[in-house]
Design a protein around this motif. Structure first.
Motif, mmCIF file in Angstrom:
data_model
loop_
_atom_site.group_PDB
_atom_site.id
_atom_site.type_symbol
_atom_site.label_atom_id
_atom_site.label_comp_id
_atom_site.label_asym_id
_atom_site.label_seq_id
_atom_site.Cartn_x
_atom_site.Cartn_y
_atom_site.Cartn_z
ATOM 1 N N ALA A 79 29.407 88.661 14.162
ATOM 2 C CA ALA A 79 28.567 89.858 14.051
ATOM 3 C C ALA A 79 28.179 90.451 15.396
ATOM 4 O O ALA A 79 27.745 91.599 15.451
ATOM 5 C CB ALA A 79 27.301 89.526 13.268
ATOM 6 N N ARG A 80 28.365 89.706 16.457
ATOM 7 C CA ARG A 80 27.777 90.077 17.749
ATOM 8 C C ARG A 80 28.132 91.487 18.208
ATOM 9 O O ARG A 80 27.272 92.219 18.675
ATOM 10 C CB ARG A 80 28.203 89.057 18.808
ATOM 11 C CG ARG A 80 27.568 89.290 20.175
ATOM 12 C CD ARG A 80 27.974 88.186 21.135
ATOM 13 N NE ARG A 80 27.464 86.902 20.699
ATOM 14 C CZ ARG A 80 28.191 85.769 20.692
ATOM 15 N NH1 ARG A 80 29.460 85.804 21.062
ATOM 16 N NH2 ARG A 80 27.642 84.639 20.322
ATOM 17 N N GLU A 106 21.486 89.183 14.717
ATOM 18 C CA GLU A 106 22.622 88.979 15.610
ATOM 19 C C GLU A 106 23.507 90.214 15.779
ATOM 20 O O GLU A 106 24.131 90.389 16.819
ATOM 21 C CB GLU A 106 23.481 87.809 15.098
ATOM 22 C CG GLU A 106 22.737 86.490 14.980
ATOM 23 C CD GLU A 106 22.264 85.959 16.319
ATOM 24 O OE1 GLU A 106 22.769 86.418 17.371
ATOM 25 O OE2 GLU A 106 21.370 85.085 16.322
ATOM 26 N N ALA A 107 23.577 91.070 14.775
ATOM 27 C CA ALA A 107 24.439 92.253 14.882
ATOM 28 C C ALA A 107 23.752 93.327 15.720
ATOM 29 O O ALA A 107 22.514 93.381 15.792
ATOM 30 C CB ALA A 107 24.755 92.801 13.493
ATOM 31 N N PRO A 108 24.524 94.201 16.363
ATOM 32 C CA PRO A 108 23.927 95.306 17.122
ATOM 33 C C PRO A 108 23.046 96.171 16.219
ATOM 34 O O PRO A 108 23.259 96.240 15.001
ATOM 35 C CB PRO A 108 25.150 96.085 17.613
ATOM 36 C CG PRO A 108 26.271 95.109 17.602
ATOM 37 C CD PRO A 108 25.999 94.184 16.450
ATOM 38 N N ASP A 131 11.452 97.233 8.408
ATOM 39 C CA ASP A 131 11.916 98.498 7.846
ATOM 40 C C ASP A 131 13.184 98.980 8.543
ATOM 41 O O ASP A 131 14.100 99.500 7.899
ATOM 42 C CB ASP A 131 10.822 99.572 7.984
ATOM 43 C CG ASP A 131 9.678 99.356 7.018
ATOM 44 O OD1 ASP A 131 9.848 98.594 6.048
ATOM 45 O OD2 ASP A 131 8.600 99.959 7.241
ATOM 46 N N GLY A 132 13.244 98.800 9.864
ATOM 47 C CA GLY A 132 14.417 99.246 10.604
ATOM 48 C C GLY A 132 15.676 98.509 10.199
ATOM 49 O O GLY A 132 16.751 99.112 10.069
ATOM 50 N N ASP A 133 15.566 97.198 9.966
ATOM 51 C CA ASP A 133 16.733 96.429 9.557
ATOM 52 C C ASP A 133 17.085 96.700 8.089
ATOM 53 O O ASP A 133 18.259 96.842 7.732
ATOM 54 C CB ASP A 133 16.478 94.932 9.772
ATOM 55 C CG ASP A 133 16.563 94.544 11.238
ATOM 56 O OD1 ASP A 133 17.285 95.227 11.996
ATOM 57 O OD2 ASP A 133 15.897 93.567 11.635
ATOM 58 N N ALA A 134 16.079 96.780 7.234
ATOM 59 C CA ALA A 134 16.353 97.062 5.816
ATOM 60 C C ALA A 134 17.018 98.416 5.644
ATOM 61 O O ALA A 134 17.790 98.624 4.696
ATOM 62 C CB ALA A 134 15.053 97.007 5.016
#
Length: 316
Positions: A79-80, A106-108, A131-134
């Motif tokens: 995922a990096r 882990e992902a950008p 919220d930003g990741d969801a």
């Protein structure tokens, strides 16, 4: 596309994940695959060799296909640097909850986080994400095998952002799929619910001694399967009503069909709801004439029949 997608992480290398891997690589993406299975490298090599002819038959360049696919040591490595992550793990909300927490970390920050979940909506496993990741997590549910079957059900969660939805649609379209956005989360989504409803009735008819399994399959492949390969249930019904369209079918045949029995998911039949459905179908297909729609249907059905005849002759 609304985003530039160059690198894809495929998490989970079962049947679906391996098919996604081949498709993404055939469209020129760098693909990093992660799975704890001990035979991962061998499974990827075998899948690429098996699927390459399928993809070439669809006009894709499969030269050096394997060179674009890399085995990752773990989820973090896969995922990096990914622009998009396609998860294909077990159908368990708890598992996906833990996995997507890792992927979000882990992902950008720009990476789309997509799940091939067959039945579990993303809201069920994103509750503890920010919220930003969801906002960048949603369902991208394919039908097996995704490198051949075009449909991808794109299902936003309660906190998925609209920009992520648009980017996901663009991404799947860029790899030759047909994305359909479903605007309300429901267990099983649309395709599997339709499939399960038909399967329940098929089992019932066989168990009641109405028909054998083999003959039921003949009914499907020589009628509904052929029809639905070219038009869906609503357009098929619209054409079944003749020049009067769906309204004529409902008003003149619909009542008799209700006597075949009702089961789970049977829609309500009050006049207001029925009228709303009729208008929705008329809006969808009313811009084309009956003759135009039937000509397209018949041309496509002849193409399916010709392809089946050709395949049968090759087998014999």
């Amino acid at each position: 596309m609304t985003r530039t997608i160059r690198t894809a992480a495929v998490i989970g290398a079962g049947t679906i994940g391996l098919s996604w891997t081949a498709l993404f690589a055939a469209h020129g993406l760098t693909v990093r695959v992660s799975d704890p299975r001990e035979d991962l490298a061998e499974a990827v090599t075998e899948a690429l060799a098996r699927y390459a002819p399928h993809l070439a038959a669809r006009g894709l360049d499969v030269t050096d296909l394997a060179d674009r696919v890399h085995i990752a040591a773990d989820v973090t490595e896969a995922a990096r640097d990914a622009d998009v992550v396609q998860e294909n793990g077990p159908e368990r909300a708890g598992f996906k909850k833990d996995l997507f927490a890792t992927l979000a970390r882990e992902a950008p920050d720009h990476a789309l986080l997509l799940s091939s979940s067959s039945a579990i909506p993303s809201t069920a496993f994103t509750g503890e994400l920010s919220d930003g990741d969801a906002a960048r997590v949603l369902i991208g549910h394919p039908f097996n095998p995704p490198h051949l079957v075009p449909l991808v059900e794109v299902v936003p969660g309660e906190r998925t952002g609209e920009e992520a939805v648009r980017a996901t649609v663009d991404f799947y379209a860029s790899v030759g799929r047909t994305p359909v956005v479903e605007r309300k989360e429901i267990a099983g989504f649309v395709g599997n619910r339709l499939q399960n409803a038909l399967s329940r009735e098929a089992v019932y008819l066989v168990e009641q001694g109405v028909v054998t399994p083999e003959d039921l399959d003949k009914v499907m492949t020589n009628s509904l399967g052929l029809r639905w390969a070219t038009v869906g249930p609503f357009l098929g019904s619209h054409l079944g009503g003749g020049p009067g369209g769906y309204r004529h079918l409902v008003e003149h045949i619909g009542m008799s069909m209700q006597h075949t029995g009702a089961g789970p998911g049977t829609p309500p039949r009050n006049e207001e709801e029925q009228e709303r459905l009729i208008r929705a179908v008329e809006k969808a297909y009313g811009s084309s004439t009956y003759s135009e729609l039937t000509e397209t249907r018949d041309r496509r059905q002849l193409a399916v029949l010709a392809a089946l005849d050709s395949a049968d002759k090759e087998e014999n």
